[in-house]
Design a protein around this motif. Sequence first.
Motif, short mmCIF file in Angstrom:
data_model
loop_
_atom_site.label_atom_id
_atom_site.label_comp_id
_atom_site.label_asym_id
_atom_site.label_seq_id
_atom_site.Cartn_x
_atom_site.Cartn_y
_atom_site.Cartn_z
N SER A 354 43.41 -16.23 13.83
CA SER A 354 43.33 -15.77 12.37
C SER A 354 42.86 -17.23 11.45
O SER A 354 42.51 -17.97 10.95
CB SER A 354 44.78 -15.81 12.63
N LEU A 494 44.06 -14.80 5.90
CA LEU A 494 45.16 -14.57 7.48
C LEU A 494 45.61 -13.34 6.91
O LEU A 494 45.85 -12.25 7.40
CB LEU A 494 46.00 -15.31 6.59
N THR A 510 43.25 -11.01 15.13
CA THR A 510 43.89 -11.60 15.08
C THR A 510 45.62 -11.44 13.96
O THR A 510 45.76 -10.35 14.80
CB THR A 510 43.03 -11.78 13.02
#
Length: 558
Positions: A354, A494, A510
């Motif tokens: 991430s 994110l 992620t």
Amino acid sequence: MSRRVARLAPTLGYALISLFLIVFLVYPLGRIFYDAFTDEAGRFTAAHFVAFAHDGFYLRSLANSLVLGLGTVACSSVLGFAIAFLLVRYEFAGRNLFSYLTLIPIISPPLVGVLGFTFILGRAGTVNVLLMDWLDLVKPINFVYGIHGVLLVETLHLFPMIALNVVDALGKIDPALEEAAESVGARGWRKLRTITLPLTTPGYIAGALLVFIWTFSDFATPLVLGVHDLMASQAYLNIVQFVDRRLFRMGIVISALMVLLALVFLLAARHYVAIKDYSSLSYSRINRRRLGPLGQAATIAFLSAIMLLSFIPYLGVMLASVGRGWSLTPFPLHYTLHYFERVIVETPKYIVNSLLYSGLAVALCIVVGVPIAWLLARTRVPGRDTLDALNTLILAIPGTAIGIAYIRAFHVEVPGLDRALTSFWVIIPIVLAVRRLPYTVRGTYASLLLVHRSMEEAAASVGAPGLRAFRDVTLPMIWRGVLVGSLFSFMTSLQEASAVLFLSLGGWETMTVGIFSFYIAGSASEAAALGVILIVVAGISIVLINRIAGTRMGGMFG
């Protein structure tokens, strides 16, 4: 020679940026529409859309998605307008604290928020367990499972987008306009309805469009809450099953329809107000009215209630991330850091990926976005309006659709590599950069408007060529805007789930993909631990953004 290069630089920059957008935005979307309008043999046909129109379940999914999107906009608007008006126009105890708290809900992606709600308001959540103990309820109350739960989660996550845009718009309203309205007898609700609210329309419409598109394209939240009859949910489920070719093709058709609907809403919004005019050279100074004791009590009670509801997901995720033995009890029986150890030490790939992908995406946003902002603000190069339109278009494209578009467009061998681009992890930073590019462009563009051209002209007059003048004069004056846009691009990268879930292969996951995977596998505590880490990183980003941008943060959204 240098002057000739300086003259050609905008054209060359426009050509390179256009090439990037054509390859990674226009081409994937074009591929989706090509697949939607052709059969297996490549012949043009509208049969897939006819099949969609004759399928009652898909039509219901379309209706539900529109109702959910509009309902979220309506509920977010009520909360956002009320909060923005109180914060901008009135002085009361704790106003600065509530200004910060209003930003908190947006740092958590809906996927984390919905998990938190299930821990607290689910059938076996804290509230139902307490109610069953205190009131002897036989059956738990369904607070969140169903479309009403999706509406609740999306509203409490997205109302800051409305609030920040309206705060931004209210700050630009000249108080003299409202004073003039009062002088002719327009007071109270009439002044608010006829003067104040219409003047906030450009900012509000921008925020409302983002809320609608965000809700319209989110499939993770509905799936966690057991809602399948929505467009985004059906697009995801039809694509990932990889068995029935008819369903796979229908997933592509649904994605194309989602893009078309998003474009319709974007064009309608731009027709209604100039949505692309998202910056201002100055903000009016408004003298806030001090509320009396009763007004302060009511205001603080209202804002506290909204913040309490908004903080439910954080409480739920935090307890689940450290709790053990939390089954049919109001709170966990034991507490441990084992789940954090598992996601940080045993499976660090989620966090590392991430941060790496989002960092690379931000670097790409800066490399592409800053020149775009400069071309829009400083040049009259042919095609700049098209460039502006493409940049705005990105905000309207659902993440689900862009993820599916990348699968279709780049799942072919790249000449010289003998492998598809989708088999390289770099595809994820690219799609994140494309998805978040407008925020970097907007932050930079707004700052460029504050730098008068005469400063760059003065540098040129003493022999500083274009690039040197930009580096030595312009960049030091716009770095705050670039940094704010980049930080917001980082934070939202994110949180990206819709597009990334389609493209992640083993080892590329992620944090959002990890949260979804852990939850689906029944490891809710590990999912919660990742959610807490994601919230902390996003929280740090939002604090930095607020410190740097201050009250101008609203412009990042609208």
